[in-house]
Design an enzyme around this catalytic site. Structure first.
Site, PDB file in Angstrom:
ATOM      1  N   SER A 224       1.931   1.656  -4.056  1.00 39.89           N
ATOM      2  CA  SER A 224       1.017   1.600  -2.916  1.00 39.89           C
ATOM      3  C   SER A 224       0.114   0.375  -2.869  1.00 39.89           C
ATOM      4  O   SER A 224      -0.648   0.213  -1.922  1.00 39.89           O
ATOM      5  CB  SER A 224       0.153   2.867  -2.879  1.00 39.89           C
ATOM      6  OG  SER A 224       0.925   3.971  -2.492  1.00 39.89           O
TER       7      SER A 224
ATOM      8  N   SER B  77       0.304   3.203   0.333  1.00 39.71           N
ATOM      9  CA  SER B  77      -0.802   3.785   1.071  1.00 39.71           C
ATOM     10  C   SER B  77      -1.995   2.844   1.254  1.00 39.71           C
ATOM     11  O   SER B  77      -2.916   3.140   2.011  1.00 39.71           O
ATOM     12  CB  SER B  77      -1.275   5.052   0.344  1.00 39.71           C
ATOM     13  OG  SER B  77      -1.739   4.735  -0.963  1.00 39.71           O
TER      14      SER B  77
ATOM     15  N   LYS C 171     -10.485   0.272  -0.832  1.00 37.23           N
ATOM     16  CA  LYS C 171      -9.694   1.400  -0.326  1.00 37.23           C
ATOM     17  C   LYS C 171     -10.534   2.676  -0.366  1.00 37.23           C
ATOM     18  O   LYS C 171     -11.233   2.939  -1.355  1.00 37.23           O
ATOM     19  CB  LYS C 171      -8.433   1.568  -1.172  1.00 37.23           C
ATOM     20  CG  LYS C 171      -7.473   2.656  -0.708  1.00 37.23           C
ATOM     21  CD  LYS C 171      -6.232   2.658  -1.587  1.00 37.23           C
ATOM     22  CE  LYS C 171      -5.221   3.706  -1.152  1.00 37.23           C
ATOM     23  NZ  LYS C 171      -3.985   3.657  -1.983  1.00 37.23           N
TER      24      LYS C 171
END
Length: 489
Positions: free
Chosen positions: A177, A153, A78
Site C-alpha cells: 500500500s 491504500s 496518511k
C-alpha cells in the site's frame, strides 16, 4: 510560490536551512497548491492550514536549526496514523469523530526534526484496498489522469506528493500500500523492514504485516524521511532494537552500480505483465547494467501462493484488530440500538464499509473452529516458505528487482465490483510483507500505450534499506525525469 512546490524535499530543506526560504513561505506555497489542485484530486481528508502556518511562524521566529533534519518542511500524513488534536478517521464512518490526544511515534520524530504537518491524507477504509475507492468520504483521483485511481491504500499520500501538495508524505504498507500507489503516481515509496519503524500510534490492520514508510519524489528524499522516522521504540513490542544508519549520508556519494548484483525472478517478468510495464522495467535494467550492475536470474517459486496466503493472514488479523470497534469502547455508537446485540450489529454495520465488512467476515471464518488448521495454519506455513525463497535468492544477489504492478493505473470503477480481480493486482507486492523484508518502488518512465507512470520494485535483505535506496538513487539519476502530471496541466 509555484517554484517552491517544484523543489524536492532535500532542495527545499537546504534552502530553508540557508534562509533563502522561510518556513511560512514553504507552508503557504503548499497550501496554495492544495487550493488549486485539491478540487480535482481529493487527496486530503483533514487540512490543518491555520495550525501549520502557526507552527511555521514559530519556527521562523526561532530560526533554522541545523540539528533538525526536516526543519520547516511541510509533510502530509496518511489518516491511519495518529496525530495529536487532529482527526484520525481511517477514512471510516466508525471513527469519524475520533481525535487522538497523542502523536504516533513516527509523528513525534517528524515534529522533533522540525517538520510541519499539513494534514491527513485519504486512504482506503482502514487501509483495506488497492485503489483508494473504498474511502467512506471521497475517491481520490490520479494526478496523471483524473479518470484513473492513484492506487491504494495510501493513494491520498501518493497523489498529494505527485501533485506537489507537499514535499513528502507518510503511508502504510500492509500488502503493497506504499509501493503500488507510488508506482501508479510516479513517486518513490519505500516499505521498511518489519520493525524498522515503530507502529505505535498506527491504527492496526494486519499487525504482523503493517509498516509505516515515506512517499517522496526522489530516493534522497525518501532516505531523509526514513532516517528520521526509524528507530527502536519501547512502546511497540514489534519494534526492532537495531541501529539506524543515516540513510541519506549512506547513499550520498553513490554514482554507479559497480559490484551490485541484481536478481530478476522469473515469476515477476513472465505472463500476466502488460507489455508496456515489462518494456519500461527491462529498459531500466539495461540502464543498470550500463552503470556496472550484474543481472542474474533467480526464482521465487512460491509466488503463485502469495495472494491466497496474504489474504488469509491479513483478513484473520483484521478480524481480530477491528473487534475493538464495537460501539462500546471505540468509535461510532448506534443511537437507535435497544439491546447489546443490536448495539454491536448496528454500530458495526453502519460504521464499516462493504470491503471492511467483507474482510472481517472472511477473517473470522478462517479463524473459526474447524477451519483454523485448514486455512490460517496452512497460510502461516506457506508464509515461511515465501520468506525462504527470498533468503535463497539473496545468496545469489544483492537486491531483487521486478515490476511493482502488472499494469499501470486503471480507471476508477473498473475493478470495484470485482474484489478478487482487485486482490490479484497485488501479486508482486504482497510477498515482501509476508517475508517482513524492505522494498522500494521507483518510477522508470511512462507507458508507451497508456502514457502513465510505470513503477519498478527493488527488494533488499532484512534491515538493508541502504542497498535499495542506493540503487534507486543511481538509477533515478540516470533515467529520464518524469514530466509534470498530465492530469493537472
Amino acid at each position: 510560490m509555484s517554484d517552491i512546490v517544484s523543489l524536492t524535499l532535500t532542495e527545499v530543506r537546504d534552502k530553508l536551512a540557508a534562509g533563502d526560504i522561510k518556513a511560512e513561505e514553504a507552508v503557504a506555497a503548499c497550501l496554495d497548491r492544495i487550493e488549486a489542485t485539491e478540487p480535482k484530486i481529493k487527496a486530503i481528508l483533514h487540512l490543518q492550514a491555520a495550525k501549520a502556518l502557526k507552527t511555521a511562524k514559530a519556527l521562523d521566529a526561532a530560526g533554522p536549526d541545523p540539528a533538525k533534519r526536516l526543519w520547516g518542511v511541510p509533510i502530509l500524513v496518511k489518516d491511519a496514523i495518529c496525530v495529536a488534536d487532529a482527526p484520525t478517521t481511517c477514512a471510516s464512518k466508525i471513527l469519524e469523530n475520533f481525535v487522538p490526544f497523542y502523536d504516533a511515534a513516527c509523528i513525534r520524530k517528524l515534529k522533533d526534526a522540525g517538520a510541519v504537518i499539513l494534514g491527513k491524507a485519504n486512504l482506503d477504509e482502514f487501509a483495506m484496498g488497492s485503489s483508494t475507492e473504498n474511502s467512506a468520504y471521497q475517491i481520490t483521483a490520479n494526478p496523471w489522469d483524473l479518470s484513473r485511481v492513484p492506487g491504494g491504500s495510501s493513494g491520498g499520500s501518493a497523489a498529494a506528493v505527485a501533485a506537489g501538495q507537499c514535499f513528502a508524505a507518510l503511508g502504510t504498507d500492509t500488502g503493497g500500500s506504499i509501493r503500488q500507489p507510488a508506482a501508479f503516481c510516479g513517486t518513490v515509496g519505500i516499505k521498511p523492514t518489519y520493525g524498522r519503524v515503530s507502529r505505535y500510534g498506527l491504527v492496526a490492520y494486519g499487525s504482523s504485516l503493517d509498516q509505516i514508510g515515506p512517499l517522496a519524489r526522489t530516493a534522497d528524499d525518501a532516505a531523509a524521511m526514513l532516517t528520521v522516522i526509524s528507530g527502536h521504540d519501547a512502546k511497540d513490542s514489534t519494534s526492532a532494537p537495531r541501529e539506524v544508519p543515516d540513510f541519506e549520508k549512506a547513499i550520498a556519494g553513490a554514482a554507479d552500480l559497480s559490484g551490485l548484483t541484481i536478481g530478476l525472478p522469473d515469476e515477476y517478468w513472465g505472463e500476466g505483465v502488460d507489455d508496456e510495464v515489462r518494456e519500461a522495467c527491462r529498459q531500466a535494467m539495461d540502464t543498470a547494467k550500463a552503470l556496472g550492475a550484474t543481472v542474474v536470474p533467480v526464482s521465487l517459486p512460491h509466488t503463485p501462493y502469495a495472494v491466497a496466503t496474504y489474504y488469509i493472514v491479513a483478513m484473520a488479523e483484521a478480524s481480530s484488530n477491528l473487534a475493538r470497534f464495537d460501539g462500546v469502547r471505540y468509535g461510532r455508537r448506534a443511537p437507535q440500538a435497544k439491546t447489546l446485540e443490536e448495539l454491536y450489529e448496528l454500530s458495526r454495520s453502519e460504521g464499516f464499509g462493504a470491503e471492511v465488512r467483507r474482510r472481517i467476515i472472511i477473517g473470522t471464518y478462517v479463524l473459526s473452529a474447524g477451519y483454523y488448521d485448514a486455512y490460517y495454519r496452512k497460510a502461516a506455513q506457506v508464509r515461511r516458505l515465501i520468506r525462504q525463497d527470498f533468503l535463497d535468492a539473496y545468496s545469489k544477489c544483492d537486491v531483487v528487482c521486478g515490476p511493482t504492478s502488472p499494469f499501470a493505473a486503471f480507471p476508477i470503477g473498473k475493478m470495484s465490483g470485482d474484489p478478487l480481480q482487485m486482490y490479484l493486482s497485488d501479486i508482486f507486492t504482497i510477498s515482501l510483507n509476508l517475508a517482513g523484508l524492505p522494498g522500494l518502488s521507483m518510477p522508470v518512465g511512462l507507458g508507451k500505450d497508456s502514457g502513465l507512470p510505470i513503477g519498478m520494485q527493488l527488494f533488499g535483505p532484512a534491515f538493508d534499506e541502504t542497498a535499495i535506496l542506493r540503487t534507486a538513487k543511481v538509477l533515478g539519476n540516470a533515467l529520464p525525469k518524469l514530466p509534470q502530471p498530465a492530469g493537472l496541466a
